[in-house]
Motif scaffolding. Structure first.
Motif, PDB file in Angstrom:
ATOM      1  N   GLY A 153       3.322  -2.772   3.698  1.00 23.33           N
ATOM      2  CA  GLY A 153       3.003  -4.019   3.932  1.00 23.33           C
ATOM      3  C   GLY A 153       2.998  -4.458   2.288  1.00 23.33           C
ATOM      4  N   ALA A 154       2.043  -4.063   1.188  1.00 18.43           N
ATOM      5  CA  ALA A 154       1.842  -4.504   0.241  1.00 18.43           C
ATOM      6  C   ALA A 154       3.748  -3.767  -0.494  1.00 18.43           C
ATOM      7  N   LEU A 155       2.911  -2.587  -0.370  1.00 22.97           N
ATOM      8  CA  LEU A 155       4.413  -2.111  -1.333  1.00 22.97           C
ATOM      9  C   LEU A 155       5.510  -2.811  -0.923  1.00 22.97           C
ATOM     10  N   LEU A 156       5.985  -2.923   0.226  1.00 19.33           N
ATOM     11  CA  LEU A 156       7.220  -4.160   0.128  1.00 19.33           C
ATOM     12  C   LEU A 156       7.156  -5.515  -0.269  1.00 19.33           C
ATOM     13  N   LEU A 157       5.676  -6.048  -0.478  1.00 25.11           N
ATOM     14  CA  LEU A 157       5.834  -7.718  -0.799  1.00 25.11           C
ATOM     15  C   LEU A 157       6.191  -7.649  -1.758  1.00 25.11           C
ATOM     16  N   ARG A 158       6.165  -6.290  -2.511  1.00 29.77           N
ATOM     17  CA  ARG A 158       5.935  -6.134  -4.231  1.00 29.77           C
ATOM     18  C   ARG A 158       7.857  -6.450  -4.526  1.00 29.77           C
TER      19      ARG A 158
END
Length: 512
Positions: A238-243
């Protein structure tokens, strides 16, 4: 001085050095936690400006995510110091734990793609070592190997995405790439391929179907590993997609992929969770379902909701796992509510939920008609209000009829709706300096990505209401057995892992 005294002095010195190392590691975690907190507090009173240095960017998103990683990491490390007191693996375990937490901390801040890939891989390798904290237990090896192979698929997808970025844009700087790729009204084929590769990497990291079966099988690892894994590391996708959100929101194919896979994962996770009888396996399947819903939120382009979900779920799941070893309190007898009453209350509550969602939208400025994804998010909120009615009005209460409790349920529903969308709007404003002003997804694929989870979650509400009736049928009991075993998808994955890795386990590992 005798030889025994020399030996005793050496042992004490060794133990003292180990204690010093643990103290320094704990101090580092506390300082990292304090730094993230200070940055967040400073940005509440000052102009939000990102701070970039050596491939790391400290912005609002990074500060929020590192606050979660630092907090969960510090608590887990302190818990582990007591939990493993006297264990021969203690020092090695704490070193691996500190390494994994540090890698995850860097991962949440990295905006140079090379550093991001390095932190992505080292976090996975650190977790692999933690899963094998007791290498003499044969049951620990298969899920660890499965997780290792799945993580390598994610690594390959992320490396391929970085290679395409370098080939077509000549940079490894994520910010520069996103600005260039999203400058025009239409995203090109190369940027679309990069986005799909990033989505695939996120799916493997966050235990999404069909890469999910390892997560409920990692019960051989110590409890602190489960807490860190389910509350921190699993959020990396999820953190990667937010980036990458400014690009993801412009690629309908990626949004549909995330919504579809997330919905399948959430449905599988919920059905399996309802069938479990062991606390840790229930929590593990709950994480699968929650991560599925988080992917759905990303697929709906509701990235502020995804951030709130990551933070809330991380804190709750760390607390749940760290207390799972205690003796549970005696549970009171639970009244079985007839399915017809449950369905009726869910329908009435959802109808009232639609009205409260509309009122809350007017009060908070949330616009469910702004995009298909936000309309689907409003529909899920209305379904949640229906479930709130089932909880508040379903069981009978001595001396308090349903009609007496009805006004309280209506008021609680309105308060919950306002809180939901006020938090969403707050998170939206909080992330605005990071995400910018991306266009609202539209078109057939965006509507399909919004319709799939809304229909699936409605079906889950109906199935949950019918569970007491299904339990009285042979077909329902058979379904319960299948759900208990995760519909045997883990067995299929095990066969694939055995083909790739082989069945042999290290000598000395024994079955419990």
């Amino acid at each position: 001085m005798s030889m025994s005294q020399v030996d005793d002095a050496g042992v004490k010195s060794h133990e003292r050095n180990g204690d010093d190392g643990e103290a320094w590691a704990m101090l580092g975690g506390v300082l990292a936690l304090a730094a993230s907190s200070a940055v967040l507090l400073a940005w509440q009173v000052a102009t939000p400006r990102a701070i970039g240095l050596a491939g790391i960017t400290l912005d609002r998103l990074g500060a929020a995510l590192t606050l979660l990683v630092g907090g969960v990491g510090a608590v887990t490390f302190r818990f582990s110091m007591r939990y493993l007191d006297g264990e021969p693996i203690r020092r090695r375990f704490l070193r691996r734990l500190a390494f994994t937490i540090s890698s995850a901390y860097v991962l949440m801040l990295a905006t140079d793609l090379r550093l991001l890939i390095a932190a992505w891989a080292t976090t996975s390798l650190g977790l692999h070592g933690l899963l094998l904290s007791y290498p003499d237990r044969a049951e620990a090896w298969r899920p660890a190997r499965k997780k290792f192979l799945i993580s390598r698929l994610g690594d390959a997808a992320l490396v391929a995405a970085a290679a395409l970025v370098w080939r077509d844009w000549g940079t490894f700087d994520l910010g520069a790439f996103l600005r260039a790729a999203t400058a025009g009204p239409v995203v090109g084929p190369s940027a679309t391929a990069i986005c799909l590769l990033v989505a695939a990497a996120a799916l493997t990291k966050s235990a999404q179907f069909p890469f999910h079966s390892w997560l409920p099988e990692t019960m051989e690892a110590p409890t602190p590993v489960s807490a860190l894994m389910h509350a921190g590391v699993i959020n990396a996708g999820g953190a990667l997609l937010l980036r990458f959100a400014p690009l993801v929101v412009r690629v309908p194919e990626a949004l549909l992929l995330l919504s579809l896979v997330g919905t399948i994962t959430a449905v599988l996770g919920m059905l399996a969770m309802w069938a479990q009888v062991k606390v840790k396996r229930t929590l593990a399947w709950s994480t699968v379902a929650q991560m599925g819903f988080m992917m759905v939120q990303c697929g709906l382009a509701a990235f502020p909701a995804a951030l709130l979900h990551i933070l809330g779920h991380g804190c709750y799941k760390a607390w749940s796992f760290l207390r799972s070893g205690g003796l549970p309190a005696s549970a009171p007898s639970v009244e079985v509510v007839p399915p017809a009453r449950t369905l009726g209350l869910a329908a009435l509550g959802t109808g009232w939920g639609i009205l409260t969602v509309a009122a809350a939208s007017a009060l908070t400025g949330f616009r469910p008609d702004h995009a298909p994804g936000e309309l689907a998010l409003a529909a899920v909120a209305a379904l949640s209000i229906g479930q709130l009615w089932v909880v508040l009005l379903g069981p009978s209460r001595p001396g308090r009829s349903t009609f007496i409790r009805l006004p309280w349920a209506a008021a609680a529903s309105l308060a919950a709706s306002v809180a939901i969308f006020a938090l969403y709007r707050g998170a939206e404003r909080f992330l605005a300096p990071v995400l910018g002003d991306p266009p609202a997804p539209e078109g057939a694929l965006a509507w399909l990505a919004a319709t799939i989870p809304a229909v699936a979650f409605t079906g889950l509400v109906v199935v949950h209401a019918l569970l007491p009736a299904l339990g009285r049928r042979a077909s329902g009991r058979a379904f319960h057995v299948h759900a208990l075993h995760g519909f045997y998808l883990g067995a299929v994955a095990d066969r694939l892992v055995d083909r790739a890795w082989g069945r042999r386990i290290p000598k000395g590992a024994e079955h419990a």
